[in-house]
Every structure is written in C-alpha cells, then in structure tokens.
Scaffold this active site. Structure first.
Site, PDB file in Angstrom:
ATOM      1  N   SER A   5       8.597  12.305   2.559  1.00 38.89           N
ATOM      2  CA  SER A   5       8.994  11.727   3.433  1.00 38.89           C
ATOM      3  C   SER A   5       8.102  10.400   2.881  1.00 38.89           C
ATOM      4  CB  SER A   5       8.819  12.294   4.891  1.00 38.89           C
ATOM      5  OG  SER A   5       7.464  12.366   4.163  1.00 38.89           O
ATOM      6  N   GLU A   7       6.002   6.801   4.429  1.00 38.54           N
ATOM      7  CA  GLU A   7       6.084   6.150   5.679  1.00 38.54           C
ATOM      8  C   GLU A   7       6.094   4.062   4.988  1.00 38.54           C
ATOM      9  OE1 GLU A   7       2.266   7.590   8.128  1.00 38.54           O
ATOM     10  OE2 GLU A   7       2.121   5.338   8.210  1.00 38.54           O
ATOM     11  N   THR A  38       5.251   2.450  11.212  1.00 40.07           N
ATOM     12  CA  THR A  38       4.512   2.552  11.644  1.00 40.07           C
ATOM     13  C   THR A  38       4.408   1.132  12.993  1.00 40.07           C
ATOM     14  OG1 THR A  38       3.179   0.815  10.459  1.00 40.07           O
ATOM     15  CG2 THR A  38       2.552   3.268   9.307  1.00 40.07           C
ATOM     16  N   HIS A  67       7.137   5.539  14.577  1.00 40.35           N
ATOM     17  CA  HIS A  67       5.727   6.217  15.304  1.00 40.35           C
ATOM     18  C   HIS A  67       5.685   5.050  16.354  1.00 40.35           C
ATOM     19  CE1 HIS A  67       3.733   6.374  11.157  1.00 40.35           C
ATOM     20  NE2 HIS A  67       4.619   6.599  10.636  1.00 40.35           N
ATOM     21  N   GLY A  98      -3.064   6.006  18.355  1.00 38.13           N
ATOM     22  CA  GLY A  98      -3.346   4.624  17.995  1.00 38.13           C
ATOM     23  C   GLY A  98      -4.635   3.941  18.247  1.00 38.13           C
ATOM     24  N   ASP A  99      -4.759   3.016  17.633  1.00 38.21           N
ATOM     25  CA  ASP A  99      -5.905   2.238  17.615  1.00 38.21           C
ATOM     26  C   ASP A  99      -5.884   1.003  18.230  1.00 38.21           C
ATOM     27  OD1 ASP A  99      -7.464   4.678  16.068  1.00 38.21           O
ATOM     28  OD2 ASP A  99      -7.064   4.106  14.221  1.00 38.21           O
ATOM     29  N   ALA A 113      -2.870  11.590  22.479  1.00 39.55           N
ATOM     30  CA  ALA A 113      -1.465  11.625  21.848  1.00 39.55           C
ATOM     31  C   ALA A 113      -0.897  12.637  22.029  1.00 39.55           C
ATOM     32  CB  ALA A 113      -1.779  12.241  19.668  1.00 39.55           C
ATOM     33  N   TYR A 135      -6.132  15.799  10.945  1.00 40.26           N
ATOM     34  CA  TYR A 135      -7.301  15.240  10.064  1.00 40.26           C
ATOM     35  C   TYR A 135      -8.053  16.012   9.344  1.00 40.26           C
ATOM     36  CZ  TYR A 135      -5.675  11.241  12.364  1.00 40.26           C
ATOM     37  OH  TYR A 135      -5.147  10.343  13.499  1.00 40.26           O
ATOM     38  N   GLN A 202      -8.772  -2.422  -1.320  1.00 40.74           N
ATOM     39  CA  GLN A 202      -8.534  -1.663  -0.065  1.00 40.74           C
ATOM     40  C   GLN A 202      -8.605  -0.465   0.095  1.00 40.74           C
ATOM     41  OE1 GLN A 202      -3.924  -1.956  -0.632  1.00 40.74           O
ATOM     42  NE2 GLN A 202      -4.045  -3.256   1.110  1.00 40.74           N
ATOM     43  N   PHE A 206      -9.884   0.773   3.420  1.00 43.62           N
ATOM     44  CA  PHE A 206      -9.005   2.306   4.384  1.00 43.62           C
ATOM     45  C   PHE A 206      -9.456   2.738   4.718  1.00 43.62           C
ATOM     46  CE2 PHE A 206      -4.820   0.796   3.774  1.00 43.62           C
ATOM     47  CZ  PHE A 206      -4.241  -0.267   3.567  1.00 43.62           C
ATOM     48  N   HIS A 256       4.190  13.551   2.559  1.00 47.88           N
ATOM     49  CA  HIS A 256       4.221  12.794   3.271  1.00 47.88           C
ATOM     50  C   HIS A 256       3.640  11.439   2.812  1.00 47.88           C
ATOM     51  CE1 HIS A 256       5.297  10.026   6.762  1.00 47.88           C
ATOM     52  NE2 HIS A 256       4.246   9.446   6.673  1.00 47.88           N
TER      53      HIS A 256
HETATM   54  P1  FAD Z   1      -5.286  12.218  19.168  1.00 46.41           P
HETATM   55  O1  FAD Z   1      -5.015  13.333  18.466  1.00 46.41           O
HETATM   56  O2  FAD Z   1      -5.112  11.857  20.718  1.00 46.41           O
HETATM   57  O3  FAD Z   1      -6.920  12.237  18.503  1.00 46.41           O
HETATM   58  C1  FAD Z   1      -7.875  10.623  18.544  1.00 46.41           C
HETATM   59  C2  FAD Z   1      -9.185  11.545  19.064  1.00 46.41           C
HETATM   60  O4  FAD Z   1      -9.729  12.036  20.667  1.00 46.41           O
HETATM   61  C3  FAD Z   1      -9.799  12.719  18.580  1.00 46.41           C
HETATM   62  O5  FAD Z   1     -10.905  12.158  17.705  1.00 46.41           O
HETATM   63  C4  FAD Z   1      -9.901  13.868  18.942  1.00 46.41           C
HETATM   64  O6  FAD Z   1     -10.745  14.754  18.758  1.00 46.41           O
HETATM   65  C5  FAD Z   1     -10.222  13.085  20.611  1.00 46.41           C
HETATM   66  N1  FAD Z   1      -9.748  13.973  21.692  1.00 46.41           N
HETATM   67  C6  FAD Z   1      -8.401  14.134  21.551  1.00 46.41           C
HETATM   68  N2  FAD Z   1      -8.133  14.389  22.493  1.00 46.41           N
HETATM   69  C7  FAD Z   1      -8.875  14.202  24.041  1.00 46.41           C
HETATM   70  C8  FAD Z   1      -9.903  14.987  24.654  1.00 46.41           C
HETATM   71  N3  FAD Z   1      -8.840  15.076  25.433  1.00 46.41           N
HETATM   72  N4  FAD Z   1     -11.006  15.255  25.221  1.00 46.41           N
HETATM   73  C9  FAD Z   1     -11.577  14.038  24.631  1.00 46.41           C
HETATM   74  N5  FAD Z   1     -11.661  13.761  23.430  1.00 46.41           N
HETATM   75  C10 FAD Z   1     -10.119  13.935  22.990  1.00 46.41           C
HETATM   76  N6  FAD Z   1      -2.240   4.128  14.241  1.00 46.41           N
HETATM   77  C11 FAD Z   1      -1.495   3.203  15.157  1.00 46.41           C
HETATM   78  O7  FAD Z   1      -2.151   2.352  15.276  1.00 46.41           O
HETATM   79  N7  FAD Z   1       0.219   3.067  14.680  1.00 46.41           N
HETATM   80  C12 FAD Z   1       0.327   4.301  13.499  1.00 46.41           C
HETATM   81  O8  FAD Z   1       1.703   3.621  13.127  1.00 46.41           O
HETATM   82  C13 FAD Z   1       0.001   5.121  13.171  1.00 46.41           C
HETATM   83  N8  FAD Z   1      -0.095   5.959  12.256  1.00 46.41           N
HETATM   84  C14 FAD Z   1      -0.713   7.450  11.212  1.00 46.41           C
HETATM   85  C15 FAD Z   1       0.361   8.614  11.109  1.00 46.41           C
HETATM   86  C16 FAD Z   1      -0.563   9.550  11.195  1.00 46.41           C
HETATM   87  C17 FAD Z   1       0.072  10.112   9.418  1.00 46.41           C
HETATM   88  C18 FAD Z   1      -1.819   9.522  11.563  1.00 46.41           C
HETATM   89  C19 FAD Z   1      -2.676  10.738  10.839  1.00 46.41           C
HETATM   90  C20 FAD Z   1      -2.322   8.741  11.442  1.00 46.41           C
HETATM   91  C21 FAD Z   1      -1.982   7.607  12.211  1.00 46.41           C
HETATM   92  N9  FAD Z   1      -2.224   5.923  12.810  1.00 46.41           N
HETATM   93  C22 FAD Z   1      -1.231   5.571  13.193  1.00 46.41           C
HETATM   94  C23 FAD Z   1      -3.809   6.342  12.700  1.00 46.41           C
HETATM   95  C24 FAD Z   1      -3.938   6.918  14.835  1.00 46.41           C
HETATM   96  O9  FAD Z   1      -4.024   6.077  15.622  1.00 46.41           O
HETATM   97  C25 FAD Z   1      -5.724   7.035  14.581  1.00 46.41           C
HETATM   98  O10 FAD Z   1      -6.136   7.955  13.832  1.00 46.41           O
HETATM   99  C26 FAD Z   1      -6.141   7.345  15.627  1.00 46.41           C
HETATM  100  O11 FAD Z   1      -7.852   7.054  16.258  1.00 46.41           O
HETATM  101  C27 FAD Z   1      -5.942   8.746  16.308  1.00 46.41           C
HETATM  102  O12 FAD Z   1      -4.466   8.916  16.744  1.00 46.41           O
HETATM  103  P2  FAD Z   1      -4.555  10.749  16.889  1.00 46.41           P
HETATM  104  O13 FAD Z   1      -2.676  10.460  17.705  1.00 46.41           O
HETATM  105  O14 FAD Z   1      -5.057  11.640  16.289  1.00 46.41           O
HETATM  106  O15 FAD Z   1      -5.408  11.054  18.070  1.00 46.41           O
END
Ligand code: FAD
Length: 276
Positions: A5, A7, A38, A67, A98-99, A113, A135, A202, A206, A256
C-alpha cells in the site's frame, strides 16, 4: 509479490496536485491493495484530505483510505468526515490520535486513538476496516515500551483490524515488537511502514521528531556522500530493499510505503525487491 500500500499527503497547490497525479499514475503499475492519505489537524487542512481521497478513489480508481486523527477535532467534525468518506465509497480508515501543530493549543474531544476507534465503530459499525499506528521503537511520548504495547492493545480491543508501524531501519525492532504484541494478546496483522530514502537531511529531521532511529552505519555512509544525491539514493534503495527482504522473509504480511508523493524512491525499492 507481497501486498503493498502507498501513503500520500494531500497536495495544497497546483504544482503539488500535478506531482501527486503523476506519482499516482506511476505507482498504479504496482497494483497496491489500497492507498492512504494523511490528515493534518485543524483549519483549512481539514478539506485537503477529503478532496485528495475523492480524487484517488474516483479518478485514479484506487481503494483510498483517509487518515483520520482526533487531536483538535470535535465528535461532530469526525462524524461529518465519516459520512463524507462513506459517500465517496471508502471502506477503510487509518485512525490516529495525530499531533497538534505547534501554535495550535486546543485539544480535541477524543484524547487517544483508542477512543477514536471506538467512536468510529459506534458511528459506522463495521463499514470501515480500521488500521491504527504502532511503534516498533516505542512512541516518543510513551511511559515505556510495555505501556506503549498495552495502549496499542487498547486500540485493537476498541475495534482496529490491523496496524501500520512507524518506519524503522532495524528489522529486529519490528520482529521483537511483533513478538511483544503477540505475547500481549494482539492478533491483528502488523504491517511494516517503509520509508524509502531520497533526501537524507530531511529524513534525519523527521526521524528526530518521530523517534525513529537511523542506525549509525547508515548515517555515517550517507554523510560521507555529501551532496552526491545519486549515491545517496542508490545506497538508500539498497538499504531499504534489504530491509524489506528481511521483513518478507520473517513473515511480514504486507508493506506500507511512505511515498512523500514521489514515485521513484518507492519504485526503485520495489524493482530491486522483484529482482532479488
Ligand atoms: P495513540 O495510540 O493515542 O498514542 C499516543 C501516545 O499516548 C503514545 O505514547 C501512547 O503510548 C500513549 N497513550 C495511548 N493511550 C493512552 C492512555 N489511555 N493513557 C496514557 N497514555 C496513552 N499524524 C497525523 O497528524 N496525521 C496523519 O495522517 C498521520 N498518519 C500516521 C500514519 C501512521 C501509519 C503512523 C504510525 C503515524 C501517523 N501519524 C499521523 C503520526 C501519529 O499521529 C503520531 O505518532 C501521534 O503522536 C500518535 O498517534 P497514535 O494514533 O499512535 O496515538
């Protein structure tokens, strides 16, 4: 050949649109299972992802997966996007926290998430296949590696069907992570996210931001090439094709590719893999 796939990120001007158009046409030849797009939190970026997804799905004929991130958004906004994606014909979503872009302080209504995954299941049932992020080298904000795996499990328990990893260049990190996930009771496919190497400075930026490690032997060699971009790309393609081969040999279910909207770096890796 292993399923792949690709992205993309949503283009924001005509030049970028033309580039994505060319890239999508070239990568179509590799018959991806789906392509994803994304999503950036907040403001005008809200509309770029749906526009791009529509184009990838309806004009290019891909299965397109948006996404969707919950940081900075409301339940109502997320519900609207889900409605829109359903109308476009999407059957797959990549669900993320997201961030927050720097300078944007407002938190969203859903914090993690896992909450987004359960919200999507509440709103749309089983309509969408849901992928989440994970991760192998541990999310930078995680308390520790085991807690990160436990939070990954919470996303699967909330209804995720599969996961895509953050990119990495150390195959052992992936294999150990998959073992840890299986030991924690996570049974969904864990698909390696692959970042081809084209622009090394770059990539270093990242990687510092997202906590992906570039092994020293790769960094030293890349730095030695200086401005010799042909050598950087050639060595990068060898490194990434070698990584992919190890992942395939070790049982990775699919790959991916983070394309950054460029066809060539991903194509070169796939061509080297096919020859190997
Ligand atoms: P989560 O799973 O919510 O985790 C975030 C952090 O919180 C982790 O450190 C986790 O250990 C911790 N955590 C989770 N649940 C809890 C809880 N209940 N209590 C305390 N801590 C907790 N970012 C974008 O903005 N746009 C995109 O399109 C995008 N695409 C991506 C695609 C992929 C395949 C990946 C791997 C990342 C992508 N990202 C994107 C980056 C991602 O949004 C960041 O890495 C973000 O910081 C974490 O997202 P997550 O969904 O993994 O978060």
């Amino acid at each position: 050949m292993i399923p792949v796939s690709f992205e993309f990120y949503p283009p924001k001007n005509d030049d970028q649109r033309a580039q994505l158009d060319r890239t999508a046409k070239r990568l179509k030849a590799h018959d991806p299972e789906y392509v994803s797009c994304t999503f950036g939190a907040g403001g005008s970026t809200l509309r770029y992802t749906p526009e791009t997804v529509r184009q990838l799905h309806q004009e290019h004929g891909f299965h397109a997966a948006p996404h969707l991130s919950c940081v900075g958004g409301t339940r109502e906004e997320i519900r609207d996007l889900l409605r829109l994606y359903r109308a476009i014909g999407c059957r797959r979503i990549v669900a993320l926290r997201g961030d927050m872009p720097s300078g944007m302080g407002q938190a969203g209504e859903l914090r993690y998430a896992a909450e987004l995954v359960s919200f999507i299941r509440d709103v749309a049932g089983d309509h969408f296949r849901i992928e989440v992020g994970c991760y192998p080298e541990t999310h930078p904000e995680a308390e520790d590696a085991l807690a990160d795996v436990a939070y990954f499990k919470a996303k699967v328990d909330a209804g995720a069907d599969a996961a895509i990893t953050q990119y990495f260049y150390n195959a052992d990190a992936y294999f150990h992570f998959v073992d840890a996930a299986r030991a924690a009771g996570i049974e969904v496919p864990i698909i390696p996210g692959i970042m081809p190497i084209s622009n090394f400075s770059q990539l270093r930026r990242f990687s510092q931001a997202c906590g992906a490690e570039i092994p020293r032997w790769i960094t030293r060699r890349m730095l030695a090439y200086g401005d010799d971009t042909a050598s950087i790309r050639d060595f990068g393609a060898d490194v990434v094709a070698g990584l992919c081969q190890r992942l395939i040999d070790g049982g990775a279910p699919a790959l991916h590719f983070y394309t950054l909207n460029m066809a060539k770096p991903t194509q070169t890796v796939l061509q080297r893999l096919a020859i190997a």
